[in-house]
Design an enzyme around this catalytic site. Structure first.
Site, PDB file in Angstrom:
ATOM      1  N   PRO A  50       9.029   4.096  -6.574  1.00  7.76           N
ATOM      2  CA  PRO A  50       8.333   4.791  -5.489  1.00  7.76           C
ATOM      3  C   PRO A  50       6.834   4.834  -5.775  1.00  7.76           C
ATOM      4  O   PRO A  50       6.417   4.935  -6.931  1.00  7.76           O
ATOM      5  CB  PRO A  50       8.959   6.187  -5.494  1.00  7.76           C
ATOM      6  CG  PRO A  50       9.531   6.354  -6.860  1.00  7.76           C
ATOM      7  CD  PRO A  50       9.878   4.979  -7.355  1.00  7.76           C
ATOM      8  N   HIS A  51       6.029   4.720  -4.723  1.00  7.25           N
ATOM      9  CA  HIS A  51       4.584   4.716  -4.922  1.00  7.25           C
ATOM     10  C   HIS A  51       3.884   5.201  -3.662  1.00  7.25           C
ATOM     11  O   HIS A  51       4.460   5.177  -2.578  1.00  7.25           O
ATOM     12  CB  HIS A  51       4.087   3.323  -5.315  1.00  7.25           C
ATOM     13  CG  HIS A  51       4.523   2.243  -4.389  1.00  7.25           C
ATOM     14  ND1 HIS A  51       5.776   1.672  -4.443  1.00  7.25           N
ATOM     15  CD2 HIS A  51       3.886   1.620  -3.369  1.00  7.25           C
ATOM     16  CE1 HIS A  51       5.885   0.741  -3.516  1.00  7.25           C
ATOM     17  NE2 HIS A  51       4.754   0.694  -2.828  1.00  7.25           N
ATOM     18  N   ALA A  52       2.654   5.648  -3.857  1.00  8.16           N
ATOM     19  CA  ALA A  52       1.871   6.148  -2.724  1.00  8.16           C
ATOM     20  C   ALA A  52       0.394   6.036  -3.047  1.00  8.16           C
ATOM     21  O   ALA A  52      -0.013   6.113  -4.206  1.00  8.16           O
ATOM     22  CB  ALA A  52       2.231   7.606  -2.446  1.00  8.16           C
TER      23      ALA A  52
END
Length: 154
Positions: free
Chosen positions: A65-67
């Site tokens: 997951p990344h943002a």
């Protein structure tokens, strides 16, 4: 760029079980707030927004997951190992137990992609993943991750 520059030892955790992706993202937000002084709510919102574009479970029990976030100055990461794998809507439909989350400045174009590629390459290594799954100590997990890249350097 190497994993040691992205991942603080205090951003590595081992957790028993997670009941949902939402709860996992909340835990990642709490860790990001404690380890990197990031806004936990912004982290959760960023992860959920990215996940709505498509699942970040890449297969073989791994999620990335990344943002991209406002107000962050450099790319940082969190690693989490779950003792009980959870459903993550992964591409191979296998549950996830190794999670490496990345957070980057909103405007970090190519650097964000380079960091994601580095983490992806590291997590694709079967020996590294086997070592990660065989250890419960956050300090040992951090050492495995930060040393893994050096053995793959070109």
């Amino acid at each position: 760029m190497d994993i040691a520059s992205l991942l603080k030892p205090e951003a590595v955790r081992v957790l028993g079980t997670m009941t949902s992706k939402k709860r996992l993202f909340q835990e990642l937000g709490d860790i990001a707030a404690a380890a990197y002084d990031l806004d936990a709510a912004a982290v959760v919102d960023g992860l959920q927004e990215r996940e709505s574009l498509g699942p970040t479970g890449v297969g073989h029990g791994i999620a990335l997951p990344h943002a991209r976030l406002e107000g962050i100055e450099r790319i940082v990461g969190i690693f989490m190992r779950l003792e009980r794998p959870m459903d993550f809507d992964s591409v191979d439909r296998q549950p996830v137990d190794l999670i490496f989350a990345l957070f980057a400045p909103k405007e970090s174009g190519v650097e964000h992609l380079k960091a994601l590629a580095l983490i992806s390459r590291t997590m694709r290594d079967a020996n590294t993943c086997a070592k990660l799954r065989a250890n419960n100590s956050p300090a040992t997990l951090h050492a495995i991750l930060t040393e893994a890249r050096h053995t793959h350097a070109a």
